[in-house]
Design an enzyme around this catalytic site. Structure first.
Site, PDB file in Angstrom:
ATOM      1  N   LEU A  31       0.873  -1.354   0.002  1.00 58.92           N
ATOM      2  CA  LEU A  31      -0.065   0.031   0.006  1.00 58.92           C
ATOM      3  C   LEU A  31       0.911   1.206   0.062  1.00 58.92           C
ATOM      4  CD1 LEU A  31      -2.927  -1.164   2.714  1.00 58.92           C
ATOM      5  CD2 LEU A  31      -2.586  -1.311   0.138  1.00 58.92           C
ATOM      6  N   HIS A  32       0.371   2.270  -0.433  1.00 60.68           N
ATOM      7  CA  HIS A  32       0.939   3.565  -0.702  1.00 60.68           C
ATOM      8  C   HIS A  32      -0.111   4.479  -0.462  1.00 60.68           C
ATOM      9  CE1 HIS A  32      -0.464   3.537  -4.949  1.00 60.68           C
ATOM     10  NE2 HIS A  32       0.202   2.482  -5.094  1.00 60.68           N
ATOM     11  N   HIS A  73      -3.446   3.967  -2.472  1.00 55.22           N
ATOM     12  CA  HIS A  73      -4.389   3.255  -1.735  1.00 55.22           C
ATOM     13  C   HIS A  73      -5.081   3.786  -0.430  1.00 55.22           C
ATOM     14  CE1 HIS A  73      -1.484   0.364  -3.602  1.00 55.22           C
ATOM     15  NE2 HIS A  73      -2.517  -0.223  -4.144  1.00 55.22           N
ATOM     16  N   VAL A  80      -3.635   9.901  -6.792  1.00 58.58           N
ATOM     17  CA  VAL A  80      -2.487  10.563  -5.846  1.00 58.58           C
ATOM     18  C   VAL A  80      -1.053  10.434  -6.656  1.00 58.58           C
ATOM     19  CG1 VAL A  80      -1.658  10.318  -3.656  1.00 58.58           C
ATOM     20  CG2 VAL A  80      -3.833   9.965  -4.072  1.00 58.58           C
ATOM     21  N   SER A 108       2.633   0.734  -6.889  1.00 57.51           N
ATOM     22  CA  SER A 108       3.283  -0.396  -6.258  1.00 57.51           C
ATOM     23  C   SER A 108       4.807  -0.498  -6.893  1.00 57.51           C
ATOM     24  CB  SER A 108       2.586  -1.445  -5.862  1.00 57.51           C
ATOM     25  OG  SER A 108       1.356  -1.218  -5.167  1.00 57.51           O
TER      26      SER A 108
HETATM   27  P1  AMP Z   1      -3.588  -1.987  -6.907  1.00 57.44           P
HETATM   28  O1  AMP Z   1      -3.240  -2.531  -5.689  1.00 57.44           O
HETATM   29  O2  AMP Z   1      -2.574  -1.287  -7.843  1.00 57.44           O
HETATM   30  O3  AMP Z   1      -4.287  -3.139  -7.728  1.00 57.44           O
HETATM   31  O4  AMP Z   1      -4.910  -0.975  -6.728  1.00 57.44           O
HETATM   32  C1  AMP Z   1      -5.602  -0.902  -6.052  1.00 57.44           C
HETATM   33  C2  AMP Z   1      -6.406   0.449  -6.169  1.00 57.44           C
HETATM   34  O5  AMP Z   1      -5.844   1.498  -5.829  1.00 57.44           O
HETATM   35  C3  AMP Z   1      -7.146   0.581  -7.716  1.00 57.44           C
HETATM   36  O6  AMP Z   1      -8.455   0.886  -7.642  1.00 57.44           O
HETATM   37  C4  AMP Z   1      -6.208   1.402  -8.102  1.00 57.44           C
HETATM   38  O7  AMP Z   1      -6.751   2.374  -9.132  1.00 57.44           O
HETATM   39  C5  AMP Z   1      -5.966   2.340  -6.806  1.00 57.44           C
HETATM   40  N1  AMP Z   1      -4.426   3.319  -7.027  1.00 57.44           N
HETATM   41  C6  AMP Z   1      -3.403   2.521  -7.223  1.00 57.44           C
HETATM   42  N2  AMP Z   1      -2.417   3.697  -7.256  1.00 57.44           N
HETATM   43  C7  AMP Z   1      -3.128   4.845  -7.193  1.00 57.44           C
HETATM   44  C8  AMP Z   1      -2.977   6.288  -7.304  1.00 57.44           C
HETATM   45  N3  AMP Z   1      -1.913   6.693  -7.459  1.00 57.44           N
HETATM   46  N4  AMP Z   1      -3.946   7.195  -6.970  1.00 57.44           N
HETATM   47  C9  AMP Z   1      -5.279   6.809  -6.595  1.00 57.44           C
HETATM   48  N5  AMP Z   1      -5.647   5.265  -6.626  1.00 57.44           N
HETATM   49  C10 AMP Z   1      -4.695   4.468  -6.957  1.00 57.44           C
END
Ligand code: AMP
Length: 283
Positions: free
Chosen positions: A33-34, A37, A177, A187
């Site tokens: 997570l960042h 998320h 973000v 990630s």
């Molecule tokens: P992931 O873990 O990459 O599958 O992302 C999980 C959720 O977090 C998805 O709905 C992504 O679109 C969202 N997400 C990932 N990076 C960002 C970001 N930089 N800003 C906003 N939402 C994000």
């Protein structure tokens, strides 16, 4: 906050909790997570009585030769970050829990929507996404589910599934973000070495320049695309996968910059494949 890894446990917990909780918000993630998320989790916290965060690196959305094995994982760190952002339950199942022996059912959105942009270079990706998200919707039965606009095509695909399969769930799309220099948080940014990290700024910088051009009256998608490609190609170690300008709701190509416009791109830098986009409503 509790961490659960079995479908039966999470269902039981939600059943008990939902006696007091009127609304449930779900934030599906692949973990590591960042702040991107965490913005989704915080929004879910503000809008719901119970917040469930799923952490699952979903093998069916990775193609052969992609980074499934090396995808970063750290449940301990994720748990404390999710808790501080307001999560009540973390659902972190094993692959066997989600796809047990004999598993044989998939959800697939047909048509152009899943074949272009990321779907073109990652065939099968959205089938994996559609399947796992549908399963999470059935397991958690949330009132709202939170997704990032960073994965704009994913949001469009999930909205299509919700319409087509009558899921009674509101899809909440949250803004991208970014790091201070504009790079969209991901990630996968961890794969970048120091030089690649510097080069990666070219993605958002190109998109912001294109946005300025639109604000200054440019309405020709071909000119904008050409500009972005040229700008990215000034970095010799960055390889463009695609740059596309489409309607942000239907993902259909646009002939003119008008209405809901999405400029989306994917590039490879070193071993990272990064995506970014901007979404605009143009009069
Ligand atoms: P992931 O873990 O990459 O599958 O992302 C999980 C959720 O977090 C998805 O709905 C992504 O679109 C969202 N997400 C990932 N990076 C960002 C970001 N930089 N800003 C906003 N939402 C994000």
């Amino acid at each position: 906050m509790i961490i659960l890894d079995k479908v039966i446990e999470v269902r039981k917990e939600i059943k008990t909790a939902s006696k007091n909780a009127k609304t449930i918000g779900l934030v599906p993630t692949m973990g590591f997570l960042h702040d991107g998320h965490l913005s989704l989790i915080k929004r879910a916290r503000e809008e719901n009585d119970l917040v469930v965060v799923s952490i699952f690196v979903n093998p069916t959305q990775f193609g052969p030769g992609e980074d499934l094995e090396s995808y970063p994982r750290n449940l301990e760190r994720d748990s404390s970050l999710a808790e501080s952002a307001g999560a009540d339950i973390i659902f972190a199942p094993s692959v066997e829990e989600i796809y047990p022996n004999g598993y044989n059912t998939y959800v697939e959105v047909e048509g152009e929507m899943t074949k272009k942009l990321c779907g073109a270079s990652r065939p099968g990706h959205f089938k994996g996404v559609a399947t796992v998200v549908s399963k999470l919707f059935n397991i958690i039965a949330p009132d709202r589910a939170y997704f990032g606009q960073k994965d704009a095509q994913q949001v469009a695909v999930i909205e299509q599934i919700v319409r087509d399969l009558n899921f009674d769930i509101e899809i909440v799309s949250c803004p991208i973000v970014r790091e201070k220099d504009g790079l969209a948080m991901s990630s996968r940014n961890i794969y970048l070495n120091e030089d690649e990290r510097k080069d990666a700024v070219i993605l958002s910088q190109s998109l912001f320049e294109a946005e300025k051009m639109i604000k200054n009256g440019e309405r020709d998608p071909l000119k904008l695309k050409e500009f972005i490609i040229k700008n990215i190609n000034t970095k010799p170690n960055v390889e463009i996968d695609y740059v596309e300008i489409v309607n942000s709701k239907t993902l259909e190509d646009v002939k003119e910059i008008k209405g809901d416009v999405l400029i989306a791109l994917a590039v490879k830098i070193g071993r990272a494949r990064l995506i970014d986009n901007i979404c605009m409503e143009v009069q």
